[in-house]
Scaffold this motif. Structure first.
Motif, mmCIF file in Angstrom:
data_model
loop_
_atom_site.group_PDB
_atom_site.id
_atom_site.type_symbol
_atom_site.label_atom_id
_atom_site.label_comp_id
_atom_site.label_asym_id
_atom_site.label_seq_id
_atom_site.Cartn_x
_atom_site.Cartn_y
_atom_site.Cartn_z
ATOM 1 N N MET A 100 35.784 63.186 85.252
ATOM 2 C CA MET A 100 36.856 63.610 84.343
ATOM 3 C C MET A 100 38.198 63.152 84.870
ATOM 4 S SD MET A 100 37.514 67.453 82.982
ATOM 5 C CE MET A 100 39.229 67.790 82.659
ATOM 6 N N THR A 101 38.996 62.601 83.964
ATOM 7 C CA THR A 101 40.327 62.157 84.390
ATOM 8 C C THR A 101 41.382 63.177 84.002
ATOM 9 O OG1 THR A 101 40.549 60.965 82.337
ATOM 10 C CG2 THR A 101 39.821 59.696 84.258
ATOM 11 N N GLU A 102 42.501 63.139 84.689
ATOM 12 C CA GLU A 102 43.615 64.046 84.374
ATOM 13 C C GLU A 102 44.308 63.570 83.111
ATOM 14 O OE1 GLU A 102 45.904 65.887 87.227
ATOM 15 O OE2 GLU A 102 43.872 66.669 87.590
ATOM 16 N N LEU A 103 44.957 64.522 82.370
ATOM 17 C CA LEU A 103 45.771 64.144 81.213
ATOM 18 C C LEU A 103 46.999 63.387 81.695
ATOM 19 C CD1 LEU A 103 45.717 67.373 79.031
ATOM 20 C CD2 LEU A 103 44.580 65.202 78.544
ATOM 21 N N ASP A 104 47.297 62.280 81.035
ATOM 22 C CA ASP A 104 48.483 61.496 81.405
ATOM 23 C C ASP A 104 49.671 61.987 80.577
ATOM 24 O OD1 ASP A 104 50.483 59.675 81.803
ATOM 25 O OD2 ASP A 104 49.125 57.932 81.833
ATOM 26 N N LEU A 105 50.477 62.855 81.226
ATOM 27 C CA LEU A 105 51.556 63.502 80.479
ATOM 28 C C LEU A 105 52.656 62.541 80.055
ATOM 29 C CD1 LEU A 105 52.027 67.031 82.056
ATOM 30 C CD2 LEU A 105 51.105 66.404 79.808
ATOM 31 N N SER A 106 52.946 61.562 80.916
ATOM 32 C CA SER A 106 54.042 60.655 80.561
ATOM 33 C C SER A 106 53.634 59.769 79.388
ATOM 34 C CB SER A 106 54.493 59.827 81.767
ATOM 35 O OG SER A 106 53.624 58.734 81.972
ATOM 36 N N PHE A 107 52.335 59.418 79.367
ATOM 37 C CA PHE A 107 51.838 58.664 78.196
ATOM 38 C C PHE A 107 51.987 59.507 76.936
ATOM 39 C CE2 PHE A 107 48.441 57.899 75.138
ATOM 40 C CZ PHE A 107 48.607 56.545 74.874
ATOM 41 N N ALA A 108 51.603 60.799 77.090
ATOM 42 C CA ALA A 108 51.643 61.705 75.935
ATOM 43 C C ALA A 108 53.072 61.869 75.413
ATOM 44 C CB ALA A 108 51.061 63.062 76.311
ATOM 45 N N THR A 109 54.023 62.074 76.324
ATOM 46 C CA THR A 109 55.416 62.239 75.907
ATOM 47 C C THR A 109 55.921 60.983 75.224
ATOM 48 O OG1 THR A 109 55.567 63.158 78.138
ATOM 49 C CG2 THR A 109 57.520 63.352 76.753
ATOM 50 N N ASP A 110 55.562 59.870 75.803
ATOM 51 C CA ASP A 110 55.979 58.588 75.246
ATOM 52 C C ASP A 110 55.477 58.425 73.822
ATOM 53 O OD1 ASP A 110 57.511 56.421 76.103
ATOM 54 O OD2 ASP A 110 55.711 55.130 75.981
ATOM 55 N N LEU A 111 54.191 58.745 73.620
ATOM 56 C CA LEU A 111 53.585 58.623 72.294
ATOM 57 C C LEU A 111 54.234 59.602 71.322
ATOM 58 C CD1 LEU A 111 51.431 57.432 70.418
ATOM 59 C CD2 LEU A 111 49.878 59.236 71.173
ATOM 60 N N LEU A 112 54.478 60.822 71.822
ATOM 61 C CA LEU A 112 55.084 61.845 70.977
ATOM 62 C C LEU A 112 56.401 61.338 70.396
ATOM 63 C CD1 LEU A 112 55.028 64.749 69.874
ATOM 64 C CD2 LEU A 112 56.256 65.446 71.920
ATOM 65 N N LEU A 113 57.233 60.737 71.294
ATOM 66 C CA LEU A 113 58.533 60.228 70.832
ATOM 67 C C LEU A 113 58.347 59.126 69.792
ATOM 68 C CD1 LEU A 113 60.564 60.240 74.155
ATOM 69 C CD2 LEU A 113 60.772 61.779 72.178
ATOM 70 N N GLN A 114 57.368 58.268 70.037
ATOM 71 C CA GLN A 114 57.100 57.204 69.056
ATOM 72 C C GLN A 114 56.678 57.781 67.714
ATOM 73 O OE1 GLN A 114 54.926 53.621 70.049
ATOM 74 N NE2 GLN A 114 54.874 54.254 72.200
ATOM 75 N N LEU A 115 55.814 58.812 67.773
ATOM 76 C CA LEU A 115 55.313 59.411 66.528
ATOM 77 C C LEU A 115 56.443 60.076 65.746
ATOM 78 C CD1 LEU A 115 51.797 60.887 67.327
ATOM 79 C CD2 LEU A 115 52.446 58.659 66.393
ATOM 80 N N VAL A 116 57.349 60.740 66.492
ATOM 81 C CA VAL A 116 58.495 61.370 65.820
ATOM 82 C C VAL A 116 59.298 60.306 65.078
ATOM 83 C CG1 VAL A 116 60.684 62.569 66.190
ATOM 84 C CG2 VAL A 116 58.615 63.369 67.343
ATOM 85 N N GLY A 117 59.373 59.102 65.695
ATOM 86 C CA GLY A 117 60.073 58.005 65.046
ATOM 87 C C GLY A 117 59.402 57.549 63.753
ATOM 88 N N VAL A 118 58.077 57.643 63.703
ATOM 89 C CA VAL A 118 57.330 57.171 62.526
ATOM 90 C C VAL A 118 57.141 58.297 61.506
ATOM 91 C CG1 VAL A 118 55.265 55.924 61.788
ATOM 92 C CG2 VAL A 118 56.115 55.633 64.097
ATOM 93 N N LEU A 119 57.417 59.521 61.946
ATOM 94 C CA LEU A 119 57.178 60.683 61.091
ATOM 95 C C LEU A 119 57.802 60.556 59.695
ATOM 96 C CD1 LEU A 119 55.654 63.340 61.256
ATOM 97 C CD2 LEU A 119 57.725 64.429 62.113
ATOM 98 N N PRO A 120 59.017 59.981 59.578
ATOM 99 C CA PRO A 120 59.598 59.857 58.230
ATOM 100 C C PRO A 120 58.686 59.146 57.237
ATOM 101 C CG PRO A 120 61.261 59.391 59.869
ATOM 102 C CD PRO A 120 59.966 59.553 60.615
ATOM 103 N N VAL A 121 57.856 58.222 57.713
ATOM 104 C CA VAL A 121 56.940 57.543 56.780
ATOM 105 C C VAL A 121 55.945 58.552 56.212
ATOM 106 C CG1 VAL A 121 55.222 55.714 56.536
ATOM 107 C CG2 VAL A 121 57.175 55.391 58.087
ATOM 108 N N THR A 122 55.348 59.347 57.120
ATOM 109 C CA THR A 122 54.381 60.364 56.688
ATOM 110 C C THR A 122 55.037 61.380 55.757
ATOM 111 O OG1 THR A 122 53.055 60.112 58.671
ATOM 112 C CG2 THR A 122 52.902 62.224 57.532
ATOM 113 N N LEU A 123 56.213 61.868 56.176
ATOM 114 C CA LEU A 123 56.894 62.879 55.365
ATOM 115 C C LEU A 123 57.346 62.302 54.027
ATOM 116 C CD1 LEU A 123 59.033 64.783 58.026
ATOM 117 C CD2 LEU A 123 56.838 65.450 57.004
ATOM 118 N N GLY A 124 57.836 61.050 54.076
ATOM 119 C CA GLY A 124 58.282 60.404 52.839
ATOM 120 C C GLY A 124 57.151 60.311 51.834
ATOM 121 N N MET A 125 55.980 59.846 52.310
ATOM 122 C CA MET A 125 54.829 59.753 51.409
ATOM 123 C C MET A 125 54.454 61.129 50.879
ATOM 124 S SD MET A 125 52.176 56.926 52.961
ATOM 125 C CE MET A 125 51.931 57.757 54.534
#
Lengths: 222, 245
Positions: free
Chosen positions: A1-26
């Motif tokens: 079992m590997t540890e959760l990569d928190l910095s990867f997760a935070t990085d992705l979270l920020l990216q997703l927040v950036g794309v969120l307007p597309v989801t919300l817009g639709m």
């Protein structure tokens, strides 16, 4: 079992927040389309408007009777073969159209039920003061039906918002597509989909608060 | 010329005759009280006059607007309806509107009166019915008697040729009946043309110019309150009065 990569997760979270307007817009555009259609179909059924009534029944039957994903493919890949002018439609627009048409079928039934749930005497009173039926609907019946319909409509909206994730199959760069891309290139599937799930969850929690507020306001009169 | 004329009005529900050829004339400024046992057709007659029920046969004429049941179009029906106002047994206030909003609603949406002017008129009417201080209350916050006074106010605001009252006090607690009847007496003194279906015999005696007794979908007897209440000719009228008095 590997540890959760928190910095990867935070990085992705920020990216997703950036794309969120597309989801919300639709989501919001599809919901607006669905609402307008649903109210229209509900009224057609209640007044049994000749010609339109049969079409409405067929419409509802088709859109409830076939999978959403099939409908989306039909709109985006299928119809342009028959109507070349439709090739101009973007995946973003096709998703809005597909989701709007699909959820309108469910919401029409919900709104029809809510309208029928308004006491008969309300329509009679509106007619007695000289309103025509459409004015009575708009001014008296629909506002009261809204109170009955809001919890159900909110359910539909939540369902619709989550269904925007299907848009990735048409190539829309929304949060699901973005996550897939990141997951595939990093092999960090657990973090990726956990973060994605979290984003959907938080957005819907915020919506639910909004619903509570709306319901309280609609209850004021009762 | 009569303000209201009903000619040969018929109505059946599922094959059961409710109105069996009603002929009636009501004059401008007249106050007509309609009596009759329950199921006699008196409410149905009232509801046919403004087309809340659709008569099967017959004609309804209010001043210059005539509607024949067998050839009635939407526009004619709407025009006829706008010559009347209606007070319901169960008040039927718009639940999504305040007391004031119930009165202004038709003024702005039907008659195109500007919001400010409509509010002013509605406030005057709320003062008339004694509820100016409750103008922003929702119907659910008002007592039955208060709701019915708003209901009457809503009807008054329309300035219709003919006011129709369908058992306006039947749903009220006994101690609230007088406040509604007092208001109706006030309207009667203003010489508005009114048709009132009710079981309130003392009110009928005091206010009515004419009493109509209906049974089995037919007008059995009509006359002044003295004629009908003190000296009824038909056995059905006598039976009915014996039971309610």
């Amino acid at each position: 079992m590997t540890e959760l990569d928190l910095s990867f997760a935070t990085d992705l979270l920020l990216q997703l927040v950036g794309v969120l307007p597309v989801t919300l817009g639709m989501s919001f555009l599809a919901m607006a389309l669905a609402l307008v259609l649903a109210i229209f179909f509900a009224i057609v059924q209640i007044f049994r408007i000749p010609g339109l009534n049969g079409f409405t029944q067929l419409y509802i039957s088709f859109f409830r009777g076939t999978p959403l994903l099939v409908q989306l493919f039909l709109f985006y890949y299928g119809l342009p073969q028959m109507f070349p002018s439709m090739t101009a439609i973007s995946a973003f627009q096709a998703t809005i159209l597909g989701l709007g048409l699909h959820f309108a079928a469910y919401m029409a039934e919900l709104i029809r039920g809510a309208i029928l749930g308004v006491d008969r005497s309300q329509m009679e009173a509106a007619l007695s003061v000289g309103m025509d039926r459409l004015t009575a609907m708009r001014r008296i019946i629909l506002p009261q039906a809204a109170r009955i319909a809001v919890p159900g409509l909110m359910n539909s909206f939540i369902d619709l918002l989550k269904s925007t994730s299907l848009a990735f199959t048409l190539g829309v760069a929304e949060i699901m597509a973005k996550t897939q891309l990141e997951a595939a290139s990093s092999f960090r599937f657990l973090e990726s989909y956990l973060v994605l799930a979290l984003v959907y969850w938080v957005v819907i929690m915020i919506m639910t608060w909004g619903q509570k507020y709306t319901e309280r306001r609609l209850e004021e009169a009762y | 010329m009569a303000l209201l004329e009903l000619r040969n009005l018929h109505k059946a529900f599922n094959g059961q005759t409710v109105l069996d050829g009603i002929d009636l004339q009501v004059q401008q400024g007249e106050i007509v009280v309609v009596l009759g046992p329950s199921g006699s057709g008196k409410s149905t007659m009232l509801r046919c006059i403004n087309y809340l029920e659709t008569p099967d046969k017959g004609t309804i004429t209010i001043s210059d607007q005539s509607v024949d049941a067998e050839s009635a179009g939407k526009k004619e029906i709407l025009a006829l309806r706008r010559k009347t106002s209606f007070v319901f047994q169960n008040y039927a206030l718009f639940k999504n509107k305040t007391a004031l909003g119930n009165i202004t609603e038709a003024l702005t949406t039907v008659h195109g009166i500007p919001e400010q002017k409509a509010r002013k008129k509605a406030m005057t009417i709320l003062e008339d019915v004694g509820l100016a201080d409750r103008h922003d209350a929702w119907p659910s916050a008002l007592s039955g008697g208060q709701q019915q006074r708003v209901g009457i106010g809503r009807a008054m605001a329309l300035d219709a040729n003919l006011m129709l009252f369908d058992e306006p006090t039947s749903a009220l607690d006994p101690e609230k009946v007088h406040e509604v009847l007092d208001l109706m007496k006030k309207l009667a003194r203003q010489k508005r043309t009114m048709m009132v279906v009710t079981h309130e015999i003392p009110f009928a005696r005091e206010v009515a110019d004419r009493i109509i007794f209906i049974d089995g979908g037919k007008i059995v007897e009509m006359g002044t309150p003295e004629e009908i209440l003190d000296n009824p000719q038909d056995p059905r009228t006598r039976d009915f009065l014996r039971q309610v008095l």
